[in-house]
Design a protein around this motif. Structure first.
Motif, short mmCIF file in Angstrom:
data_model
loop_
_atom_site.label_atom_id
_atom_site.label_comp_id
_atom_site.label_asym_id
_atom_site.label_seq_id
_atom_site.Cartn_x
_atom_site.Cartn_y
_atom_site.Cartn_z
N ARG A 1 -8.55 1.77 2.54
CA ARG A 1 -7.93 0.45 2.42
C ARG A 1 -7.23 0.05 3.70
O ARG A 1 -6.64 -1.01 3.77
CB ARG A 1 -6.90 0.53 1.30
CG ARG A 1 -6.96 -0.58 0.30
CD ARG A 1 -5.90 -0.23 -0.71
NE ARG A 1 -5.70 -1.22 -1.69
CZ ARG A 1 -6.23 -1.18 -2.91
NH1 ARG A 1 -7.04 -0.22 -3.27
NH2 ARG A 1 -5.93 -2.12 -3.77
N THR B 1 -6.73 -4.54 4.80
CA THR B 1 -8.00 -3.99 4.33
C THR B 1 -9.21 -4.73 4.91
O THR B 1 -10.20 -4.09 5.27
CB THR B 1 -8.05 -3.99 2.78
OG1 THR B 1 -6.87 -3.35 2.30
CG2 THR B 1 -9.27 -3.26 2.26
N THR C 1 -2.00 9.04 0.55
CA THR C 1 -3.26 8.59 -0.05
C THR C 1 -4.44 9.41 0.47
O THR C 1 -5.29 9.85 -0.31
CB THR C 1 -3.46 7.08 0.28
OG1 THR C 1 -2.28 6.39 -0.10
CG2 THR C 1 -4.64 6.52 -0.46
N LEU D 1 0.83 -1.20 0.00
CA LEU D 1 0.00 0.00 0.00
C LEU D 1 0.87 1.25 0.00
O LEU D 1 1.93 1.30 0.64
CB LEU D 1 -0.89 0.02 1.25
CG LEU D 1 -1.91 -1.11 1.35
CD1 LEU D 1 -2.78 -0.92 2.60
CD2 LEU D 1 -2.79 -1.19 0.11
#
Ligand code: AP5
Ligand code: ZN
Length: 216
Positions: free
Chosen positions: A89, A180, A65, A59
């Motif tokens: 996520r 997640t 993000t 990730l």
């Protein structure tokens, strides 16, 4: 006015279904993976930074993000709702999103989990190609383009994502289950989670998704 989250493992069909929901409800489809790939295509720092993680199936860090998504959902076209695909996520991202929405007296309306077995996920990812221009996904057997190698929508070239190679897919599935999957409980405890069996024909999954959305 709906703010919807599509949850599901890599290859579950989030992108396929989110595109239809976006078109029918005329709300933007906001996919973090698409945003990272678009940034990479433009050669930005964000894109280059994200690529290092994506190529390994890891990730991208939460701070990068979350900032990217909060900026995107503050744009004009997201004022009437949106569908998030691939975000949040991590529980950390889910909490950051809730907090940011709360400041504006907003909240997520619905989190839909598209459930698919690992065996089927691997089959889908290995047969997938996506459009270089609009990122629409196709599948060599389940959802082929009308003309091989060419996007039905805009004539763009189809290619296989680097992270769909067998050696990366295993790690993506592992990362999904570690980082997640805890979001399933997170949304369940908020009373927002609805599960859909994603291992059915694309049109059947679509119908069941709209049953859930229309009931909202
Ligand atoms: P991202 O681009 O989000 O990829 P993903 O979650 O791994 O999901 P996919 O795009 O692989 O699958 P999908 O569920 O959209 O399936 P699709 O509709 O294409 O993320 C990529 C990377 O970016 C991550 O690994 C990470 O590094 C980074 N990233 C992204 N978001 C992040 C975040 N929030 N935080 C940190 N990092 C982040 O369908 C798959 C295939 O199956 C297609 O070929 C399709 O035609 C076919 N298909 C679809 N539905 C069906 C059906 N019902 N039956 C048969 N075939 C079907
Ligand atoms: Zn296209």
């Amino acid at each position: 006015m709906l703010r919807i989250i599509l949850l599901g493992a890599p290859g579950a069909g989030k992108g396929t279904q989110a595109a239809v929901i976006s078109r029918k409800l005329t709300i933007p489809h906001i996919a973090t993976g698409d945003l990272f790939r678009a940034a990479l295509g433009q050669g930005t720092d964000l894109g280059n930074k994200a690529k290092a993680y994506m190529d390994k199936g890891e990730l991208v860090p939460d701070d990068v993000t979350v900032a990217m998504v909060l900026e995107r959902i503050s744009e004009e076209d997201a004022k009437s709702g949106y569908i998030l695909d691939g975000f949040p996520r991590t529980v950390n991202q889910g909490t950051a999103l809730d907090q940011a929405l709360e400041v504006n007296q907003q909240s997520i309306d619905l989190a839909i989990l598209v459930d698919v077995s690992d065996e089927e996920l691997i089959r889908r990812l290995s047969g997938r190609s996506i459009c270089r221009t609009c990122q629409t996904p196709y599948h060599s057997e389940n959802n082929p383009p009308k003309e091989a190698g060419v996007c039905d929508l805009d004539g763009g070239e189809l290619y296989q994502r680097d992270d769909d190679k067998a050696e990366t897919v295993g790690n993506r599935l592992q990362v999904y289950s570690n980082e997640t999957a805890p979001l399933i409980h997170f949304f369940e405890s908020q009373g927002k989670l609805v599960r859909i069996n994603g291992e059915q024909d694309i049109s059947v999954v679509e119908k069941q998704l709209f049953d859930v959305i229309d009931a909202k």
